[in-house]
Design an enzyme around this catalytic site. Sequence first.
Site, PDB file in Angstrom:
ATOM      1  N   CYS A  15      -2.365  -3.574   4.354  1.00  0.00           N
ATOM      2  CA  CYS A  15      -1.271  -3.627   3.382  1.00  0.00           C
ATOM      3  C   CYS A  15      -0.376  -2.395   3.506  1.00  0.00           C
ATOM      4  O   CYS A  15      -0.783  -1.283   3.159  1.00  0.00           O
ATOM      5  CB  CYS A  15      -1.849  -3.742   1.974  1.00  0.00           C
ATOM      6  N   CYS A  18       0.374  -0.482   0.247  1.00  0.00           N
ATOM      7  CA  CYS A  18      -0.821   0.261  -0.177  1.00  0.00           C
ATOM      8  C   CYS A  18      -0.880   1.623   0.512  1.00  0.00           C
ATOM      9  O   CYS A  18      -1.224   2.633  -0.104  1.00  0.00           O
ATOM     10  CB  CYS A  18      -2.086  -0.541   0.143  1.00  0.00           C
TER      11      CYS A  18
END
Length: 167
Positions: free
Chosen positions: A32, A35
Site C-alpha cells: 500500500c 500506507c
Amino acid sequence: MVYLVQSKDDFDQQVTDAGDKLIVTDFYANWCGPCKIISPKLEELAQQYADRAVVLKVNVDENEEITIRYNVTSLPTFVFIKSGTVVDFFVGCNSEKLAKTMEKYVGSECDCGQGTDDDEPDSQTPLEGGNSDNNVCAINSNFIESEQPDAPDDVIDAMEQEGVIEN
C-alpha cells in the site's frame, strides 16, 4: 514507539496492557503506497505522545482476524481505541487528520472541562465502506483510487514518485 502486532493474541495483550491510554491502530499492507507515505508521520506522533498513547501497526495480510474484527476494507485505516472501546476512526493518507485526531483524545492533560468542538466520533464505520477524500488502497482488489481532490501537493508528489499514481 510504534509496535508491530504479530498475532490476534499479541494485539489483545497490547490493548490490555495499554490500560486507559489511547491506542492508535494503523491497519496497513506492505504493498500500500499511501500506507508507506504516512508511516513517518505516525512514527513522529508515536514519539510525541509516547506517555499518553500506544501506536500499533497491524499488517492486514498477516492478521486477517483483527482486520475482520474492525471491518477494515481500505488502507490505511486508523482505529482509535480508549479503554477497550473504539472512539474514532478514519481511512486514508491524511497526516493532518491523524495528528488532530490523536490530539483530540490525548491532547489536554488539564482538568478544565474544555474538550474539542467535535467530541463525537465519526458516524461512519469501516463496514459502511465510505472512503474519504484521501488516498486509500482497497484491500480486496489492490486498486488504488487516484482521485485526490483535497490531497496536499506533497502527498501527491510522493505518491507519484513511489509509482502509486500516474499523472
